[in-house]
Design an enzyme around this catalytic site. Structure first.
Site, PDB file in Angstrom:
ATOM      1  N   CYS A   1      68.122  -4.129   4.030  1.00 53.51           N
ATOM      2  CA  CYS A   1      67.272  -3.766   2.886  1.00 53.51           C
ATOM      3  C   CYS A   1      67.094  -5.003   2.005  1.00 53.51           C
ATOM      4  O   CYS A   1      68.061  -5.710   1.723  1.00 53.51           O
ATOM      5  CB  CYS A   1      67.930  -2.648   2.079  1.00 53.51           C
TER       6      CYS A   1
ATOM      7  N   HIS B   1      63.530   5.359   5.216  1.00 55.60           N
ATOM      8  CA  HIS B   1      64.200   4.343   4.388  1.00 55.60           C
ATOM      9  C   HIS B   1      63.410   4.116   3.093  1.00 55.60           C
ATOM     10  O   HIS B   1      63.983   4.055   2.003  1.00 55.60           O
ATOM     11  CB  HIS B   1      64.325   3.033   5.191  1.00 55.60           C
ATOM     12  N   GLU B   2      62.077   4.026   3.214  1.00 51.73           N
ATOM     13  CA  GLU B   2      61.255   3.736   2.031  1.00 51.73           C
ATOM     14  C   GLU B   2      61.141   4.937   1.108  1.00 51.73           C
ATOM     15  O   GLU B   2      61.184   4.797  -0.117  1.00 51.73           O
ATOM     16  CB  GLU B   2      59.867   3.239   2.454  1.00 51.73           C
TER      17      GLU B   2
ATOM     18  N   HIS C   1      64.061   5.196  -1.104  1.00 53.28           N
ATOM     19  CA  HIS C   1      64.013   4.332  -2.286  1.00 53.28           C
ATOM     20  C   HIS C   1      63.368   5.050  -3.467  1.00 53.28           C
ATOM     21  O   HIS C   1      63.740   4.836  -4.626  1.00 53.28           O
ATOM     22  CB  HIS C   1      63.222   3.043  -1.999  1.00 53.28           C
TER      23      HIS C   1
HETATM   24  C1  LIG Z   1      72.249  -4.856   9.591  1.00 55.37           C
HETATM   25  N1  LIG Z   1      71.426  -5.027  10.773  1.00 55.37           N
HETATM   26  C2  LIG Z   1      70.108  -5.265  10.634  1.00 55.37           C
HETATM   27  O1  LIG Z   1      69.515  -5.278   9.580  1.00 55.37           O
HETATM   28  C3  LIG Z   1      69.361  -5.454  11.894  1.00 55.37           C
HETATM   29  C4  LIG Z   1      69.791  -6.432  12.809  1.00 55.37           C
HETATM   30  C5  LIG Z   1      69.058  -6.619  14.002  1.00 55.37           C
HETATM   31  C6  LIG Z   1      67.935  -5.836  14.292  1.00 55.37           C
HETATM   32  C7  LIG Z   1      67.528  -4.841  13.392  1.00 55.37           C
HETATM   33  C8  LIG Z   1      66.347  -3.971  13.761  1.00 55.37           C
HETATM   34  C9  LIG Z   1      68.239  -4.646  12.186  1.00 55.37           C
HETATM   35  N2  LIG Z   1      67.828  -3.701  11.240  1.00 55.37           N
HETATM   36  C10 LIG Z   1      66.656  -3.840  10.520  1.00 55.37           C
HETATM   37  N3  LIG Z   1      65.811  -4.847  10.842  1.00 55.37           N
HETATM   38  C11 LIG Z   1      64.646  -4.892  10.160  1.00 55.37           C
HETATM   39  N4  LIG Z   1      63.740  -5.879  10.454  1.00 55.37           N
HETATM   40  C12 LIG Z   1      63.865  -6.567  11.733  1.00 55.37           C
HETATM   41  C13 LIG Z   1      63.252  -7.925  11.703  1.00 55.37           C
HETATM   42  N5  LIG Z   1      61.877  -7.870  11.179  1.00 55.37           N
HETATM   43  C14 LIG Z   1      61.102  -9.066  11.346  1.00 55.37           C
HETATM   44  C15 LIG Z   1      61.733 -10.326  11.374  1.00 55.37           C
HETATM   45  C16 LIG Z   1      60.963 -11.483  11.520  1.00 55.37           C
HETATM   46  C17 LIG Z   1      59.578 -11.412  11.637  1.00 55.37           C
HETATM   47  C18 LIG Z   1      58.941 -10.167  11.623  1.00 55.37           C
HETATM   48  C19 LIG Z   1      59.711  -9.006  11.468  1.00 55.37           C
HETATM   49 CL1  LIG Z   1      58.908  -7.467  11.463  1.00 55.37          CL
HETATM   50  C20 LIG Z   1      61.785  -7.271   9.862  1.00 55.37           C
HETATM   51  C21 LIG Z   1      62.424  -5.906   9.837  1.00 55.37           C
HETATM   52  N6  LIG Z   1      64.327  -4.033   9.159  1.00 55.37           N
HETATM   53  C22 LIG Z   1      65.224  -3.043   8.909  1.00 55.37           C
HETATM   54  N7  LIG Z   1      64.893  -2.136   7.992  1.00 55.37           N
HETATM   55  C23 LIG Z   1      65.646  -0.876   7.852  1.00 55.37           C
HETATM   56  S1  LIG Z   1      64.343   0.345   7.575  1.00 55.37           S
HETATM   57  C24 LIG Z   1      63.409  -0.817   6.587  1.00 55.37           C
HETATM   58  C25 LIG Z   1      63.573  -2.124   7.371  1.00 55.37           C
HETATM   59  C26 LIG Z   1      63.348  -3.352   6.494  1.00 55.37           C
HETATM   60  O2  LIG Z   1      62.215  -3.757   6.304  1.00 55.37           O
HETATM   61  N8  LIG Z   1      64.441  -3.952   5.985  1.00 55.37           N
HETATM   62  C27 LIG Z   1      64.268  -5.126   5.182  1.00 55.37           C
HETATM   63  N9  LIG Z   1      66.403  -2.930   9.556  1.00 55.37           N
HETATM   64 NI    NI Z   2      65.187  -1.012   1.466  1.00 53.74          NI
END
Ligand SMILES: CNC(=O)c1cccc(C)c1Nc1nc(N2CCN(c3ccccc3Cl)CC2)nc(N2CSC[C@H]2C(=O)NC)n1
Ligand code: NI
Length: 184
Positions: free
Chosen positions: A111, A154-155, A158
């Protein structure tokens, strides 16, 4: 354009408040907010841009995370290759139905408002139906499953003052219902 300094972090009471319903017709400020939330996601997902502006990449961003306690969130969920699974500004979103089956991201959740890594499965519904209003004020109903469904939950959390780690079981963070789905 938002930078990481503009993102409110865990500890700020705005992240634990219930956000207010957005009224239509949208004010100019709300139209700008919608644009800025989505712009952050677009820029943060571009590897060159996110390095240039030191942005953490995200697929969802809710108004309370930029200090605005209103029911609005942008989601931009990429699919395989350069496809887009979901790109929408959700206004006054509500989960109106959900599967009994659970799901969680196998790698846990991150997050933008939580700087530290919190390990564990964030147990959510695998499938949901969301009713929301779009920027034009039209009431929409979308059915989502797997990753897009996780992101929207998740959103929407929030907007209700809930953070992802509230759903992690403290004693057994990696326990998952045998019927549950782990999403890669
Ligand atoms: C603790 N382990 C982890 O975080 C985790 C660890 C590994 C994999 C995942 C899948 C994890 N989990 C997780 N990874 C994401 N991203 C993966 C990378 N990506 C992204 C990155 C770079 C370019 C484009 C993009 Cl698209 C962006 C989004 N996003 C979220 N969430 C939870 S729901 C809302 C969403 C969110 O936007 N969070 C900021 N979780
Ligand atoms: Ni968040």
């Amino acid at each position: 354009m938002y930078l990481m300094k503009d993102i409110t972090r865990d500890g700020d009471p705005v992240l634990r408040a219930r956000a207010k319903k957005v009224q239509f017709p949208l004010s100019e400020a709300d139209k700008q907010l919608a644009h800025d939330l989505m712009e952050y996601l677009v820029v943060s997902q571009d590897e060159e841009e996110n390095k240039k502006y030191h942005l953490r990449p995200g697929v969802g961003l809710a108004a309370p995370q930029v200090g605005v306690s209103e029911c609005m969130a942008a989601v931009l969920v990429p699919g395989p290759d350069d496809s887009i699974l979901l790109k929408e500004v959700l206004i006054n979103p509500v989960v109106i139905s959900n599967s009994v089956q659970d799901a969680a991201l196998s790698e846990g959740e991150g997050c933008l408002s939580v700087d530290q890594d919190v390990e564990g499965y964030v147990v959510r519904h695998d499938r949901i139906t969301v009713r929301y209003q779009n920027l034009a004020g039209e009431t929409k109903k979308i059915r989502l499953k797997n990753y897009p469904a996780i992101v929207c939950q998740h959103e929407i959390d929030h907007l209700n003052g809930i953070l992802f780690y509230d759903h992690i079981n403290k004693k057994t963070p990696f326990k998952m219902d045998p019927e549950g789905i782990l999403i890669d």
